[in-house]
Design an enzyme around this catalytic site. Structure first.
Site, PDB file in Angstrom:
ATOM      1  N   LYS A   1       0.733  -1.351   0.019  1.00  0.00           N
ATOM      2  CA  LYS A   1      -0.002   0.112   0.124  1.00  0.00           C
ATOM      3  C   LYS A   1       0.814   1.236  -0.028  1.00  0.00           C
ATOM      4  CE  LYS A   1      -4.494  -1.053   1.978  1.00  0.00           C
ATOM      5  NZ  LYS A   1      -5.028  -1.078   3.114  1.00  0.00           N
TER       6      LYS A   1
ATOM      7  N   ASN B   1      -4.862   1.868  -1.810  1.00  0.00           N
ATOM      8  CA  ASN B   1      -5.464   0.825  -1.567  1.00  0.00           C
ATOM      9  C   ASN B   1      -6.265   0.364  -3.125  1.00  0.00           C
ATOM     10  OD1 ASN B   1      -7.813   2.026  -1.520  1.00  0.00           O
ATOM     11  ND2 ASN B   1      -8.914   0.376  -0.289  1.00  0.00           N
TER      12      ASN B   1
ATOM     13  N   ASP C   1     -10.281   3.269   1.901  1.00  0.00           N
ATOM     14  CA  ASP C   1     -10.501   2.625   3.142  1.00  0.00           C
ATOM     15  C   ASP C   1     -11.097   3.484   4.151  1.00  0.00           C
ATOM     16  OD1 ASP C   1      -9.355   0.243   2.711  1.00  0.00           O
ATOM     17  OD2 ASP C   1      -7.346   0.882   3.236  1.00  0.00           O
TER      18      ASP C   1
ATOM     19  N   GLY D   1      -6.020   1.499  18.759  1.00  0.00           N
ATOM     20  CA  GLY D   1      -4.872   0.719  17.919  1.00  0.00           C
ATOM     21  C   GLY D   1      -4.730   2.109  16.811  1.00  0.00           C
ATOM     22  N   ALA D   2      -4.960   3.034  17.249  1.00  0.00           N
ATOM     23  CA  ALA D   2      -4.735   4.174  16.177  1.00  0.00           C
ATOM     24  C   ALA D   2      -3.337   4.322  15.670  1.00  0.00           C
ATOM     25  CB  ALA D   2      -5.122   5.616  17.051  1.00  0.00           C
TER      26      ALA D   2
ATOM     27  N   GLY E   1      -1.566   2.123  14.376  1.00  0.00           N
ATOM     28  CA  GLY E   1      -1.478   0.869  13.214  1.00  0.00           C
ATOM     29  C   GLY E   1      -1.887   1.470  11.842  1.00  0.00           C
TER      30      GLY E   1
HETATM   31  P1  NAP Z   1      -0.967  -3.013  12.128  1.00  0.00           P
HETATM   32  O1  NAP Z   1      -0.824  -1.606  11.013  1.00  0.00           O
HETATM   33  O2  NAP Z   1      -0.095  -4.000  11.995  1.00  0.00           O
HETATM   34  O3  NAP Z   1      -1.399  -2.424  13.352  1.00  0.00           O
HETATM   35  C1  NAP Z   1      -1.898  -3.069  14.383  1.00  0.00           C
HETATM   36  C2  NAP Z   1      -2.136  -2.311  15.732  1.00  0.00           C
HETATM   37  O4  NAP Z   1      -2.773  -3.357  16.527  1.00  0.00           O
HETATM   38  C3  NAP Z   1      -1.269  -1.289  16.165  1.00  0.00           C
HETATM   39  O5  NAP Z   1      -1.890  -0.480  16.477  1.00  0.00           O
HETATM   40  C4  NAP Z   1      -0.668  -2.206  17.168  1.00  0.00           C
HETATM   41  O6  NAP Z   1      -0.136  -1.541  18.317  1.00  0.00           O
HETATM   42  C5  NAP Z   1      -2.305  -3.051  17.731  1.00  0.00           C
HETATM   43  N1  NAP Z   1      -1.653  -4.128  18.555  1.00  0.00           N
HETATM   44  C6  NAP Z   1      -1.191  -5.389  18.188  1.00  0.00           C
HETATM   45  N2  NAP Z   1      -1.383  -5.965  19.235  1.00  0.00           N
HETATM   46  C7  NAP Z   1      -1.681  -5.644  20.165  1.00  0.00           C
HETATM   47  C8  NAP Z   1      -1.900  -6.001  21.601  1.00  0.00           C
HETATM   48  N3  NAP Z   1      -1.926  -7.019  22.010  1.00  0.00           N
HETATM   49  N4  NAP Z   1      -2.419  -5.043  22.453  1.00  0.00           N
HETATM   50  C9  NAP Z   1      -3.045  -3.646  21.949  1.00  0.00           C
HETATM   51  N5  NAP Z   1      -2.694  -3.471  20.821  1.00  0.00           N
HETATM   52  C10 NAP Z   1      -2.150  -4.262  19.946  1.00  0.00           C
HETATM   53  O7  NAP Z   1      -2.411  -3.608  11.176  1.00  0.00           O
HETATM   54  P2  NAP Z   1      -3.629  -2.795  10.520  1.00  0.00           P
HETATM   55  O8  NAP Z   1      -3.293  -3.312   8.929  1.00  0.00           O
HETATM   56  O9  NAP Z   1      -3.633  -1.394  10.979  1.00  0.00           O
HETATM   57  O10 NAP Z   1      -4.725  -3.676  11.009  1.00  0.00           O
HETATM   58  C11 NAP Z   1      -5.389  -3.553  12.129  1.00  0.00           C
HETATM   59  C12 NAP Z   1      -6.787  -4.180  12.208  1.00  0.00           C
HETATM   60  O11 NAP Z   1      -7.559  -3.577  11.536  1.00  0.00           O
HETATM   61  C13 NAP Z   1      -6.749  -5.741  12.033  1.00  0.00           C
HETATM   62  O12 NAP Z   1      -7.424  -6.164  13.018  1.00  0.00           O
HETATM   63  C14 NAP Z   1      -7.522  -5.722  10.506  1.00  0.00           C
HETATM   64  O13 NAP Z   1      -8.235  -6.918  10.549  1.00  0.00           O
HETATM   65  C15 NAP Z   1      -8.252  -4.573  10.651  1.00  0.00           C
HETATM   66  N6  NAP Z   1      -8.779  -4.051   9.263  1.00  0.00           N
HETATM   67  C16 NAP Z   1      -9.926  -4.196   8.848  1.00  0.00           C
HETATM   68  C17 NAP Z   1     -10.340  -3.554   7.385  1.00  0.00           C
HETATM   69  C18 NAP Z   1     -11.597  -3.678   6.911  1.00  0.00           C
HETATM   70  O14 NAP Z   1     -12.055  -3.549   5.857  1.00  0.00           O
HETATM   71  N7  NAP Z   1     -12.630  -4.131   7.651  1.00  0.00           N
HETATM   72  C19 NAP Z   1      -9.324  -3.077   6.913  1.00  0.00           C
HETATM   73  C20 NAP Z   1      -7.972  -2.987   7.153  1.00  0.00           C
HETATM   74  C21 NAP Z   1      -7.808  -3.351   8.866  1.00  0.00           C
HETATM   75  P3  NAP Z   1       1.043  -0.922  18.370  1.00  0.00           P
HETATM   76  O15 NAP Z   1       1.515   0.300  17.403  1.00  0.00           O
HETATM   77  O16 NAP Z   1       1.723  -0.816  19.869  1.00  0.00           O
HETATM   78  O17 NAP Z   1       2.073  -2.292  17.868  1.00  0.00           O
END
Ligand code: NAP
Length: 272
Positions: free
Chosen positions: A47, A68, A83, A108-109, A111
């Site tokens: 991305k 995306n 998104d 999780g802001a 991520g």
């Molecule tokens: P990412 O960039 O890897 O971010 C992960 C996030 O989760 C970070 O904020 C991380 O915190 C946090 N995290 C991970 N393990 C944790 C824990 N044990 N306790 C607290 N926080 C934790 O991933 P992403 O791409 O943003 O995806 C995140 C979520 O969004 C996923 O569940 C995914 O399924 C969902 N999503 C859904 C859609 C949709 O269309 N519905 C689209 C995109 C993503 P740190 O910064 O501290 O590591």
């Protein structure tokens, strides 16, 4: 969902899955152009990496730093991001409320998804945005970015941006006073994962949206027990896809209901 939409609109095209390795992306984009692709969706890890490979990027995708959806028109590549707007439409359709009228608390802001959603909340006009992340540096960085970005928007007074970690004693108060809990951590994707937010921070006036759609997460179970209104990420996936379809085929109207039923069948998810 795209196959169903193409069929319904009588478009003689196929939506196919291509496995492109990171080291193949530079070669892949010109090949898509050469082979007359109308567009492509990209996911992790492409991305951000795709941006320097594209000719045009929308200002929103440029700000987000991630694309995306790519549209190819007359051999020119255009990068979009659907998104955040997909999430805004999902909130509207699931809760019959405009995202900009809510006070979101984003778990999780820091991520990728959380950051895009936080910026969308700003663009939608949310007056208070609470950012929560496990890693402090990421949420502080995002808060500074949002404050700076808010100065460039002509939306009246700047919104209040609050940055917290999960162990902050203020999390309880901010959770209770938020109207929308947006769950964007990856916690909940694995069976048995705990909720990122204590159940006692939830109440029946909350809207609770979990971006995860592959599992019925502990957060959603807790929210349902409290009587809150809940929804999960399938609707975000649906709406970002419908927006992508509209970018590729601007003369058509994306058949959203049909795309939704195809998506539900494909993911075997019954709750939306
Ligand atoms: P990412 O960039 O890897 O971010 C992960 C996030 O989760 C970070 O904020 C991380 O915190 C946090 N995290 C991970 N393990 C944790 C824990 N044990 N306790 C607290 N926080 C934790 O991933 P992403 O791409 O943003 O995806 C995140 C979520 O969004 C996923 O569940 C995914 O399924 C969902 N999503 C859904 C859609 C949709 O269309 N519905 C689209 C995109 C993503 P740190 O910064 O501290 O590591």
């Amino acid at each position: 969902m795209h196959t169903a939409a193409l069929e319904a609109c009588g478009i003689q095209c196929s939506y196919v899955r291509l496995h492109i390795r990171p080291e193949e992306l530079t070669e892949a984009i010109p090949l898509l152009v050469k082979h007359n692709f109308i567009g492509v969706n990209l996911t992790i890890p492409h991305k951000a990496a795709v941006i320097p490979l594209l000719e045009e990027i929308t200002p929103k995708a440029r700000t987000l730093g991630v694309v995306n959806t790519v549209a190819i028109k007359n051999g020119v590549t255009f990068g979009h991001n659907t998104d955040g707007e997909g999430l805004a439409r999902a909130i509207q359709s699931d809760f019959q409320t405009r995202l900009g009228d809510l006070h979101p608390l984003i778990l999780g802001a820091g991520g990728g998804a959380g950051r895009a959603i936080a910026i969308q909340c700003l663009w939608e006009g949310c007056r208070r945005i609470v950012l929560v992340n496990r890693t402090r540096s990421k949420v502080d960085e995002l808060a500074a970015e949002l404050r700076e970005l808010s100065l460039t928007l002509k939306q009246g007074p700047s919104p209040e941006i609050i940055a917290l970690t999960f162990d902050d004693p203020q999390l309880e108060g901010h959770s209770k006073s938020a109207s929308l809990i947006l769950q964007c951590t990856s916690l909940g994707m694995k069976e048995g994962d705990p909720s990122p937010l204590p159940a006692e921070f939830l109440h029946k006036e909350h809207f609770v949206y979990d971006t995860i759609y592959s599992k019925h997460t502990q957060l959603l179970k807790d929210a349902e027990t409290k009587g809150a209104k809940t929804a999960h990420g399938l609707s975000m996936l649906l709406h970002q896809g419908a927006l992508a379809f509209q970018i590729w085929f601007p003369d058509q109207t994306a058949p959203v209901a049909l795309m939704e039923s195809a998506l539900r069948n494909a993911t075997r998810t019954t709750q939306l």
